[in-house]
Design a protein around this motif. Structure first.
Motif, mmCIF file in Angstrom:
data_model
loop_
_atom_site.group_PDB
_atom_site.id
_atom_site.type_symbol
_atom_site.label_atom_id
_atom_site.label_comp_id
_atom_site.label_asym_id
_atom_site.label_seq_id
_atom_site.Cartn_x
_atom_site.Cartn_y
_atom_site.Cartn_z
ATOM 1 N N PRO A 170 -8.000 4.223 -10.695
ATOM 2 C CA PRO A 170 -7.671 3.195 -10.083
ATOM 3 C C PRO A 170 -6.596 3.216 -9.047
ATOM 4 N N PHE A 171 -7.055 3.292 -7.213
ATOM 5 C CA PHE A 171 -6.001 3.456 -6.592
ATOM 6 C C PHE A 171 -4.923 2.402 -6.440
ATOM 7 N N VAL A 172 -3.776 2.819 -6.597
ATOM 8 C CA VAL A 172 -2.722 1.686 -5.884
ATOM 9 C C VAL A 172 -2.282 2.508 -4.265
ATOM 10 N N MET A 173 -2.990 1.653 -3.180
ATOM 11 C CA MET A 173 -2.326 2.864 -1.702
ATOM 12 C C MET A 173 -1.442 2.037 -1.537
ATOM 13 N N ALA A 174 -0.468 2.952 -0.438
ATOM 14 C CA ALA A 174 0.521 2.608 -0.109
ATOM 15 C C ALA A 174 0.082 2.281 1.138
ATOM 16 N N ALA A 175 -0.135 1.237 2.416
ATOM 17 C CA ALA A 175 -0.618 1.136 3.578
ATOM 18 C C ALA A 175 0.461 0.336 4.128
ATOM 19 N N ASN A 176 0.696 0.229 5.655
ATOM 20 C CA ASN A 176 1.054 -0.722 6.729
ATOM 21 C C ASN A 176 0.102 -1.130 7.602
ATOM 22 N N THR A 184 -7.301 1.002 2.720
ATOM 23 C CA THR A 184 -6.862 0.302 1.435
ATOM 24 C C THR A 184 -8.321 -0.841 1.097
ATOM 25 N N ALA A 185 -8.837 -1.500 1.719
ATOM 26 C CA ALA A 185 -9.199 -2.801 1.254
ATOM 27 C C ALA A 185 -10.900 -1.862 0.651
ATOM 28 N N ARG A 186 -11.068 -0.659 1.416
ATOM 29 C CA ARG A 186 -12.589 -0.553 0.907
ATOM 30 C C ARG A 186 -12.045 0.722 -0.636
ATOM 31 N N TYR A 187 -11.076 1.483 -0.725
ATOM 32 C CA TYR A 187 -10.651 2.387 -1.780
ATOM 33 C C TYR A 187 -10.291 1.842 -2.635
ATOM 34 N N GLY A 188 -9.310 0.830 -2.576
ATOM 35 C CA GLY A 188 -7.799 0.379 -2.908
ATOM 36 C C GLY A 188 -8.188 -0.507 -4.837
ATOM 37 N N GLN A 189 -7.442 -0.374 -5.718
ATOM 38 C CA GLN A 189 -7.717 -1.197 -6.665
ATOM 39 C C GLN A 189 -7.010 -1.973 -6.346
ATOM 40 N N GLY A 190 -5.845 -1.895 -6.027
ATOM 41 C CA GLY A 190 -4.460 -2.259 -5.362
ATOM 42 C C GLY A 190 -4.198 -1.829 -3.984
ATOM 43 N N TRP A 191 -3.212 -2.625 -3.431
ATOM 44 C CA TRP A 191 -2.003 -1.738 -2.725
ATOM 45 C C TRP A 191 -0.360 -2.163 -3.376
ATOM 46 N N VAL A 192 0.151 -1.657 -2.756
ATOM 47 C CA VAL A 192 1.620 -1.456 -3.082
ATOM 48 C C VAL A 192 2.828 -1.205 -1.455
ATOM 49 N N THR A 193 3.595 -2.262 -0.992
ATOM 50 C CA THR A 193 4.380 -1.692 -0.033
ATOM 51 C C THR A 193 5.550 -1.307 -0.690
ATOM 52 N N THR A 194 6.284 -1.198 0.413
ATOM 53 C CA THR A 194 8.141 -0.950 0.537
ATOM 54 C C THR A 194 8.511 -1.622 1.692
ATOM 55 N N ASP A 217 -6.320 -10.310 6.064
ATOM 56 C CA ASP A 217 -6.881 -10.169 6.910
ATOM 57 C C ASP A 217 -8.594 -9.336 6.721
ATOM 58 N N THR A 218 -8.146 -7.989 6.153
ATOM 59 C CA THR A 218 -9.166 -7.183 5.475
ATOM 60 C C THR A 218 -10.098 -8.115 5.103
ATOM 61 N N GLY A 219 -9.864 -9.093 4.521
ATOM 62 C CA GLY A 219 -10.637 -9.724 2.935
ATOM 63 C C GLY A 219 -10.087 -9.043 1.716
ATOM 64 N N SER A 220 -9.418 -8.297 1.793
ATOM 65 C CA SER A 220 -9.198 -7.562 0.177
ATOM 66 C C SER A 220 -8.605 -8.960 -0.733
ATOM 67 N N SER A 221 -9.112 -8.661 -1.947
ATOM 68 C CA SER A 221 -8.665 -9.213 -3.084
ATOM 69 C C SER A 221 -7.869 -8.349 -4.492
ATOM 70 N N VAL A 222 -7.410 -7.508 -3.608
ATOM 71 C CA VAL A 222 -6.718 -6.616 -4.419
ATOM 72 C C VAL A 222 -5.313 -6.557 -4.742
ATOM 73 N N ASP A 223 -5.056 -5.877 -6.039
ATOM 74 C CA ASP A 223 -4.014 -6.434 -6.688
ATOM 75 C C ASP A 223 -2.856 -6.356 -5.396
ATOM 76 N N ARG A 224 -1.574 -6.464 -5.125
ATOM 77 C CA ARG A 224 -0.702 -5.961 -4.740
ATOM 78 C C ARG A 224 1.136 -5.997 -5.354
ATOM 79 N N TYR A 225 0.987 -4.635 -5.123
ATOM 80 C CA TYR A 225 2.518 -4.907 -6.031
ATOM 81 C C TYR A 225 3.724 -4.231 -4.747
ATOM 82 N N LEU A 226 5.186 -4.340 -5.007
ATOM 83 C CA LEU A 226 5.808 -4.829 -3.978
ATOM 84 C C LEU A 226 6.852 -4.246 -4.813
#
Length: 301
Positions: A170-176, A184-194, A217-226
């Motif tokens: 799984p990819f957890v992608m950092a993106a702003n 991230t919405a296309r390739y990620g299984q998760g999103w992480v932000t700082t 707004d992207t319609g993504s339902s990936v996991d979200r990491y903070l």
């Protein structure tokens, strides 16, 4: 809510092994290490390599997931990195998570003599890096894989075989920004932000809310990491601080939170006794929730 902890690669393995084993014993869901050649204020201190550290952690643990926080194309090529990832995930028994981002503009960006990239170039390199890693790690072909990109090329590369996780790690992608969030919405299984760099306190929390809304707004339902420690307050300064920060993250829809193992001094300085107490708090709330009792983080203890 799932809980993660970052263990910086600063100690010899004879000492670091205890931390990784303890992270699992304490009940954390995932443990991470930074993927840098060196890092900011710690640049003059000992700093180990990422993949060997995680490989050692994989052999010392059995259930906790392990990841990079986060890898980037600043000093990595998709083919060699994909080989490392696939081998590590095999050793870990399918427990690896690839945290990946575009790469910062600090030490890692210039130590190998590369020129400074514009934000547009950094995004384009990131998009190609992720796209090529996706193709390599899936290994959906029996033959060699050739890459012909603007940033990375390869001629008939060979991978390690069938992935330990299907269809890939799984990819957890950092993106702003909008483009990176769409990626991230296309390739990620998760999103992480700082959150937003330089922001602290309520300003930081507002930036986290805004970024999360952009992902919506992207319609993504990936996991979200903070990353809880990025807004000017160290989450493990006390159980109450951790409880409050997790509650706020949960309110914003985050599925996972990450803090840092306490260091003796400097950044992330703290006490392992607080870490132990936080682990007990996590276990307490998990037990209450499993029994159907209405408890959550951020409530008075």
């Amino acid at each position: 809510m799932r809980f993660g902890i970052v263990i910086l690669p600063q100690q010899p393995w004879t000492d670091a092994r205890r931390l990784w084993v303890s992270a699992e014993t304490l009940g954390f869901d995932h443990a991470w290490t930074y993927d840098h050649l060196s890092w900011r204020s710690l640049a003059d201190e000992p700093w180990g390599a990422t993949i060997p550290t995680l490989t050692a952690a994989a052999t010392a643990t059995s259930t906790i997931r392990l990841g990079t926080f986060v890898a980037s194309p600043n000093f990595r090529h998709p083919v060699t990195f994909a080989k490392d990832i696939a081998t590590l995930d095999d050793i870990a028994g399918g427990r690896f998570i690839l945290g990946v981002g575009s790469g910062g503009t600090g030490f890692d960006a210039y130590v190998l003599g590369y020129r400074e990239l514009s934000p547009k170039e950094r995004y384009e390199r990131f998009a190609e890096f992720v796209t090529q890693l996706d193709a390599l790690l899936r290994f959906e072909t029996d033959g060699p894989i050739s890459l012909d990109g603007d940033w990375f090329t390869a001629h008939e590369a060979r991978m390690v075989g069938v992935p330990a996780q299907l269809p890939r790690v799984p990819f957890v992608m950092a993106a702003n920004g909008p483009k990176a969030l769409a990626l991230t919405a296309r390739y990620g299984q998760g999103w992480v932000t700082t959150g937003r760099d330089g922001a602290t306190g309520e300003e930081w929390w507002e930036s986290v809310r805004e970024l999360s809304s952009r992902l919506d707004d992207t319609g993504s339902s990936v996991d979200r990491y903070l990353s809880l420690d990025s807004g000017g307050q160290y989450a493990l300064e006390s159980v109450a601080a951790f409880d409050d920060l997790v509650g706020r993250a949960e309110h914003l829809g985050f599925t996972d939170v990450i803090t840092h193992w306490p260091r003796e001094s400097g950044i992330y300085a703290g006490s392992e006794s607080v870490l132990d107490a936080v682990a007990a708090r996590i276990a307490e709330l998990r037990e209450a929730q499993s029994l159907g009792e209405a408890q959550s983080f951020g409530e008075a203890q």
